[in-house]
Design a protein around this motif. Structure first.
Motif, short mmCIF file in Angstrom:
data_model
loop_
_atom_site.label_atom_id
_atom_site.label_comp_id
_atom_site.label_asym_id
_atom_site.label_seq_id
_atom_site.Cartn_x
_atom_site.Cartn_y
_atom_site.Cartn_z
N ILE A 145 60.74 29.58 -25.01
CA ILE A 145 60.30 30.18 -26.37
C ILE A 145 59.30 28.99 -26.75
N GLY A 146 58.09 29.36 -27.37
CA GLY A 146 56.90 28.44 -27.66
C GLY A 146 56.08 29.01 -28.34
N THR A 147 54.67 28.32 -28.15
CA THR A 147 53.63 28.47 -28.85
C THR A 147 52.28 28.76 -28.05
N VAL A 148 51.37 29.69 -27.97
CA VAL A 148 50.31 29.62 -27.10
C VAL A 148 49.56 28.45 -27.80
N SER B 107 56.42 24.23 -26.02
CA SER B 107 57.80 24.27 -26.39
C SER B 107 58.60 23.16 -26.93
N ASN B 108 58.66 23.40 -28.50
CA ASN B 108 59.26 21.96 -29.15
C ASN B 108 60.73 21.98 -29.14
N SER B 109 61.41 20.86 -28.73
CA SER B 109 62.89 20.94 -28.91
C SER B 109 62.96 20.07 -30.32
N ARG B 110 63.94 20.69 -31.08
CA ARG B 110 64.51 20.07 -32.29
C ARG B 110 65.94 20.38 -32.34
N ARG B 111 66.38 19.24 -33.14
CA ARG B 111 67.71 19.10 -33.53
C ARG B 111 67.87 18.70 -34.83
N LEU B 112 69.13 19.16 -35.44
CA LEU B 112 69.50 18.60 -36.86
C LEU B 112 70.27 17.26 -36.63
N ASP B 113 69.63 16.51 -37.55
CA ASP B 113 70.22 15.04 -37.56
C ASP B 113 71.04 15.20 -38.75
N ASP C 52 49.86 31.67 -31.48
CA ASP C 52 50.85 33.02 -31.28
C ASP C 52 52.11 32.34 -31.09
N PRO C 53 53.29 32.75 -31.88
CA PRO C 53 54.76 32.34 -31.19
C PRO C 53 55.03 33.22 -30.28
N ILE C 54 55.56 32.88 -29.06
CA ILE C 54 55.86 33.87 -27.75
C ILE C 54 57.34 33.22 -27.26
N ILE C 55 57.67 34.33 -26.55
CA ILE C 55 58.71 34.28 -25.57
C ILE C 55 58.14 34.52 -24.04
N ALA C 56 58.41 33.64 -22.88
CA ALA C 56 57.61 34.11 -21.93
C ALA C 56 58.79 33.97 -20.91
N HIS C 57 59.05 34.63 -19.86
CA HIS C 57 60.03 34.57 -18.78
C HIS C 57 59.15 34.97 -17.44
N GLY C 58 59.73 33.92 -16.41
CA GLY C 58 58.98 34.00 -15.09
C GLY C 58 59.59 32.88 -14.35
N GLN C 59 58.90 32.61 -13.10
CA GLN C 59 59.19 31.92 -12.11
C GLN C 59 58.22 30.58 -12.40
N LEU C 60 59.37 29.53 -12.39
CA LEU C 60 58.75 28.11 -12.71
C LEU C 60 58.12 27.43 -11.32
N GLY D 253 56.25 38.23 -24.68
CA GLY D 253 56.27 39.00 -25.85
C GLY D 253 56.15 37.96 -27.16
N PRO D 254 55.96 38.50 -28.22
CA PRO D 254 56.08 37.82 -29.58
C PRO D 254 57.33 37.11 -29.94
N ASP D 255 57.40 36.16 -30.38
CA ASP D 255 58.97 35.77 -31.00
C ASP D 255 59.02 36.24 -32.29
N LEU D 256 59.72 37.39 -32.44
CA LEU D 256 60.05 38.07 -33.68
C LEU D 256 60.66 37.25 -34.63
N SER D 257 61.16 35.92 -34.52
CA SER D 257 62.17 35.38 -35.36
C SER D 257 61.15 34.49 -35.92
N ARG D 258 59.80 34.31 -35.49
CA ARG D 258 58.71 33.80 -36.32
C ARG D 258 57.63 34.42 -36.58
N CYS D 259 57.50 35.65 -36.22
CA CYS D 259 56.41 36.55 -36.71
C CYS D 259 56.55 38.07 -36.66
N ALA D 260 56.06 38.93 -37.06
CA ALA D 260 55.98 40.39 -37.12
C ALA D 260 54.86 40.66 -36.09
N ALA D 261 55.34 41.80 -35.32
CA ALA D 261 54.34 42.30 -34.30
C ALA D 261 54.38 44.02 -34.71
#
Length: 165
Positions: free
Chosen positions: A9-12, A34-40, A74-82, A106-114
């Motif tokens: 999950i990340g951004t183009v 793809s940014n990793s974030r955590r709540l301090d 664009d915020p996206i979700i990508a799936h495939g072979q690394l 595909g678009p990350d619908l938690s961060r945009c509408a498509a």
């Protein structure tokens, strides 16, 4: 041969580039982050833990959809072979790049509408007054194929939705 499949999950971060290869195939490539974030919990603030950058390559049927849909930012979700791509840069330094050969993007619908556009593989089947989605489009609408636009976001009411507690 190994198969390391992953979903990222990340951004183009670069504009997708479509290329025609000498064998007639097409490929679209772009970089994503793809940014990793955590709540301090001590401060109550979100803290960045680092960024994963990778090159995404899209082949076959994915080329048309990605080329028509995605842009830088664009915020996206990508799936495939690394895969790891090793090479020597122009200045002689050995480098390693992480690549994904995507099977789904595909678009990350938690961060945009498509707006969803469905590809239709068949000719119109219904000629009645209440036509099917496939029959409401004419041949050759987008990218030489039949398509139907469907809103993925329902109209919003001005009243708040009830919340179950």
């Amino acid at each position: 041969m190994y198969e390391a499949n992953a979903t990222v999950i990340g951004t183009v971060v670069t504009h997708p580039i479509k290329r025609d290869l000498t064998n007639g195939d097409q490929v679209v490539t772009f970089r994503m982050a793809s940014n990793s974030r955590r709540l301090d919990h001590t401060t109550g603030e979100w803290v960045d833990n680092g960024t994963l950058y990778l090159t995404v390559s899209c082949w076959r049927r994915l080329v048309a959809g990605v080329d028509a849909s995605l842009r830088r930012g664009d915020p996206i979700i990508a799936h495939g072979q690394l895969r790891s791509h090793e090479y020597r840069s122009k200045d002689g330094v050995e480098r390693r790049d992480l690549e994904m050969r995507a099977v789904a993007v595909g678009p990350d619908l938690s961060r945009c509408a498509a707006q969803v556009t469905r590809w239709s593989d068949s000719a119109p089947r219904n000629t009645t007054a209440h036509q099917s989605a496939e029959s409401r489009v004419s041949a050759g609408d987008v990218l030489g194929e039949n398509v139907e636009a469907v809103s993925s976001v329902p109209p919003r009411s001005s009243e708040p939705e009830p919340v179950d507690a």
